[in-house]
Scaffold this active site. Structure first.
Site, PDB file in Angstrom:
ATOM      1  N   TYR A 136      -7.103  -0.696   4.110  1.00 20.23           N
ATOM      2  CA  TYR A 136      -5.996   0.046   4.120  1.00 20.23           C
ATOM      3  C   TYR A 136      -5.743   0.302   5.684  1.00 20.23           C
ATOM      4  O   TYR A 136      -4.595   0.321   6.090  1.00 20.23           O
ATOM      5  CB  TYR A 136      -6.083   1.289   3.279  1.00 20.23           C
ATOM      6  CG  TYR A 136      -4.779   1.980   3.237  1.00 20.23           C
ATOM      7  CD1 TYR A 136      -3.724   1.820   2.870  1.00 20.23           C
ATOM      8  CD2 TYR A 136      -4.748   3.370   4.043  1.00 20.23           C
ATOM      9  CE1 TYR A 136      -2.494   2.512   2.801  1.00 20.23           C
ATOM     10  CE2 TYR A 136      -3.698   4.086   4.198  1.00 20.23           C
ATOM     11  CZ  TYR A 136      -2.619   3.481   3.483  1.00 20.23           C
ATOM     12  OH  TYR A 136      -1.334   4.540   3.639  1.00 20.23           O
ATOM     13  N   SER A 190       0.627   4.871   9.158  1.00 25.04           N
ATOM     14  CA  SER A 190      -0.227   5.843   8.582  1.00 25.04           C
ATOM     15  C   SER A 190      -1.044   6.319   9.621  1.00 25.04           C
ATOM     16  O   SER A 190      -1.328   5.598  10.530  1.00 25.04           O
ATOM     17  CB  SER A 190      -1.234   5.443   7.644  1.00 25.04           C
ATOM     18  OG  SER A 190      -2.097   6.272   7.130  1.00 25.04           O
TER      19      SER A 190
HETATM   20  N1  LIG Z   1       0.910   9.446   0.708  1.00 26.85           N
HETATM   21  C1  LIG Z   1      -0.038   9.404   1.645  1.00 26.85           C
HETATM   22  O1  LIG Z   1      -0.711  10.246   1.939  1.00 26.85           O
HETATM   23  C2  LIG Z   1       0.534   8.536   2.964  1.00 26.85           C
HETATM   24  C3  LIG Z   1       0.060   8.756   4.151  1.00 26.85           C
HETATM   25  C4  LIG Z   1       0.236   7.708   5.246  1.00 26.85           C
HETATM   26  C5  LIG Z   1       1.110   6.732   4.881  1.00 26.85           C
HETATM   27  N2  LIG Z   1       1.716   6.486   3.662  1.00 26.85           N
HETATM   28  C6  LIG Z   1       2.541   5.559   3.597  1.00 26.85           C
HETATM   29  O2  LIG Z   1       3.807   5.801   2.936  1.00 26.85           O
HETATM   30  C7  LIG Z   1       4.255   4.742   2.206  1.00 26.85           C
HETATM   31  C8  LIG Z   1       5.060   5.201   0.982  1.00 26.85           C
HETATM   32  O3  LIG Z   1       3.977   5.786   0.239  1.00 26.85           O
HETATM   33  P1  LIG Z   1       4.004   7.019  -0.888  1.00 26.85           P
HETATM   34  O4  LIG Z   1       2.863   8.065  -0.362  1.00 26.85           O
HETATM   35  O5  LIG Z   1       5.459   7.330  -0.948  1.00 26.85           O
HETATM   36  O6  LIG Z   1       3.503   6.459  -2.066  1.00 26.85           O
HETATM   37  P2  LIG Z   1       4.367   6.001  -3.650  1.00 26.85           P
HETATM   38  O7  LIG Z   1       5.031   7.411  -4.191  1.00 26.85           O
HETATM   39  O8  LIG Z   1       3.276   5.393  -4.275  1.00 26.85           O
HETATM   40  O9  LIG Z   1       5.571   5.092  -3.248  1.00 26.85           O
HETATM   41  C9  LIG Z   1       5.101   3.868  -2.599  1.00 26.85           C
HETATM   42  C10 LIG Z   1       6.331   3.115  -2.997  1.00 26.85           C
HETATM   43  O10 LIG Z   1       6.088   1.718  -2.580  1.00 26.85           O
HETATM   44  C11 LIG Z   1       6.732   0.606  -3.728  1.00 26.85           C
HETATM   45  N3  LIG Z   1       6.097  -0.484  -3.838  1.00 26.85           N
HETATM   46  C12 LIG Z   1       4.743  -0.683  -4.063  1.00 26.85           C
HETATM   47  N4  LIG Z   1       4.768  -2.155  -4.029  1.00 26.85           N
HETATM   48  C13 LIG Z   1       5.657  -2.795  -3.823  1.00 26.85           C
HETATM   49  C14 LIG Z   1       6.233  -3.999  -3.894  1.00 26.85           C
HETATM   50  N5  LIG Z   1       5.370  -5.049  -3.934  1.00 26.85           N
HETATM   51  N6  LIG Z   1       7.679  -4.279  -3.627  1.00 26.85           N
HETATM   52  C15 LIG Z   1       8.292  -3.037  -3.462  1.00 26.85           C
HETATM   53  N7  LIG Z   1       8.061  -1.853  -3.348  1.00 26.85           N
HETATM   54  C16 LIG Z   1       6.643  -1.479  -3.921  1.00 26.85           C
HETATM   55  C17 LIG Z   1       6.617   1.585  -4.846  1.00 26.85           C
HETATM   56  O11 LIG Z   1       7.751   1.429  -5.854  1.00 26.85           O
HETATM   57  P3  LIG Z   1       7.646   0.470  -7.265  1.00 26.85           P
HETATM   58  O12 LIG Z   1       6.196   0.578  -7.774  1.00 26.85           O
HETATM   59  O13 LIG Z   1       8.939   0.776  -8.060  1.00 26.85           O
HETATM   60  O14 LIG Z   1       7.867  -1.231  -6.503  1.00 26.85           O
HETATM   61  C18 LIG Z   1       6.978   2.981  -4.216  1.00 26.85           C
HETATM   62  O15 LIG Z   1       8.296   3.265  -4.284  1.00 26.85           O
HETATM   63  C19 LIG Z   1       3.323   3.655   2.099  1.00 26.85           C
HETATM   64  O16 LIG Z   1       3.541   2.381   3.130  1.00 26.85           O
HETATM   65  C20 LIG Z   1       2.069   4.265   2.199  1.00 26.85           C
HETATM   66  O17 LIG Z   1       0.913   3.440   2.746  1.00 26.85           O
HETATM   67  C21 LIG Z   1       1.313   7.495   2.736  1.00 26.85           C
END
Ligand SMILES: NC(=O)c1ccc[n+]([C@@H]2O[C@H](COP(=O)([O-])OP(=O)(O)OC[C@H]3O[C@@H](n4cnc5c(N)ncnc54)[C@H](OP(=O)(O)O)[C@@H]3O)[C@@H](O)[C@H]2O)c1
Length: 254
Positions: free
Chosen positions: A160, A147
């Site tokens: 985080y 991130s």
């Molecule tokens: N959105 C942003 O602004 C942003 C910015 C920077 C970085 N990121 C990073 O991008 C990545 C994806 O986030 P996103 O924004 O796409 O959020 P999201 O839509 O909430 O997706 C998160 C994913 O992680 C999975 N997950 C959570 N806990 C888990 C576990 N214990 N085991 C396996 N899978 C798990 C969830 O699936 P299940 O619930 O089905 O397990 C879901 O598929 C994360 O690492 C986040 O920190 C996001």
């Protein structure tokens, strides 16, 4: 001039954690569209199976494997399933993550340890599960979704950010230890704000609303914008290590 870049992932096999929504789902779709066989991993089995069916319908090779990244056993089983099904793993995307933001003053220690479990231990489990296979083959690409918070903390996001600093450090160290000697590439993708379900993991309703308000008149990234950054890294020529990609909305100054 010779064009050494590859535009296709045909014949490659990719595993994506957190593939049931947001960035992971978009990454899996983008890799499949470039010809990779994809293994979709997350806890919500139905979503994964629906997506795997949809990808198969468009001619891709795809399989869904319900996996909790906090379990090393499940992550090893995920890699074993990928190898059994498609013969190898070329690309492993450690994307699963959670973001239950809160100020340190609230001392929500359970949220802190949950974040460490998913965002740090989950990545370690992914690395530990796939490395023996990649070392044996002398090639592979580990993509960690860190991130912009891995470069600087923000109020309410200190823990985080700490997990994402750890992801950045691990990515750097992987390159140091495995790049030149073992032919394994590593990329730390560092998105700014992306419009996904992640914000729903913030426990405090007021903080969620404040976030929504802050972004109401601004353009966030979409998950596919980040997927394109992943594609750039994994389709770069073999001698190129795209170590870090910081990709943020134009409307996000810091
Ligand atoms: N959105 C942003 O602004 C942003 C910015 C920077 C970085 N990121 C990073 O991008 C990545 C994806 O986030 P996103 O924004 O796409 O959020 P999201 O839509 O909430 O997706 C998160 C994913 O992680 C999975 N997950 C959570 N806990 C888990 C576990 N214990 N085991 C396996 N899978 C798990 C969830 O699936 P299940 O619930 O089905 O397990 C879901 O598929 C994360 O690492 C986040 O920190 C996001």
């Amino acid at each position: 001039m010779e064009n050494t870049s590859s535009s296709s992932l045909t014949g490659k096999v990719a595993v994506v954690t957190g593939a049931s929504s947001g960035i992971g789902r978009a990454v899996a779709g983008a890799l499949a569209a470039e010809g990779a066989a994809v293994v979709l991993a997350a806890r919500r089995r139905e979503r994964l199976e629906d997506d795997a069916r949809e990808l198969q319908g468009s001619g891709a090779r795809a399989v869904a494997v319900q996996t909790d990244v906090t379990s090393l056993g499940e992550m090893r089983a995920l890699v074993a399933r990928a190898v059994d099904t498609f013969g190898r793993v070329d690309i492993f995307v450690n994307n699963a993550g959670i973001m239950p933001l809160s100020p340190l003053t609230e001392a929500r220690v359970e949220d802190w340890t949950r974040m460490v479990d998913v965002n740090v231990n989950g990545v370690l489990h992914g690395i530990g599960a796939v490395l023996p296979h990649m070392l044996e083959r002398g090639s592979g690409h580990i993509v960690n979704v860190g991130s912009i918070a891995g470069r600087r903390p923000f109020p309410g996001g200190t823990v985080y950010a700490a997990t994402k600093f750890a992801v950045r450090c691990l990515s750097w160290g992987l390159h140091l230890e495995l790049g030149a000697e073992h032919g394994i590439r590593t990329t730390d993708i560092q998105p700014g704000y992306v419009d996904t379900e992640l914000i729903d993991t913030v426990p405090d309703a007021a903080a969620r609303e404040a976030w929504a308000e802050r972004w109401a008149d601004k353009r966030a990234l979409q998950a596919d914008d980040v997927a394109q950054a992943v594609l750039y890294a994994v389709t770069s020529p073999p001698h190129v290590a795209v170590s870090e990609v910081l990709v943020r909305p134009l409307d996000q100054p810091t």
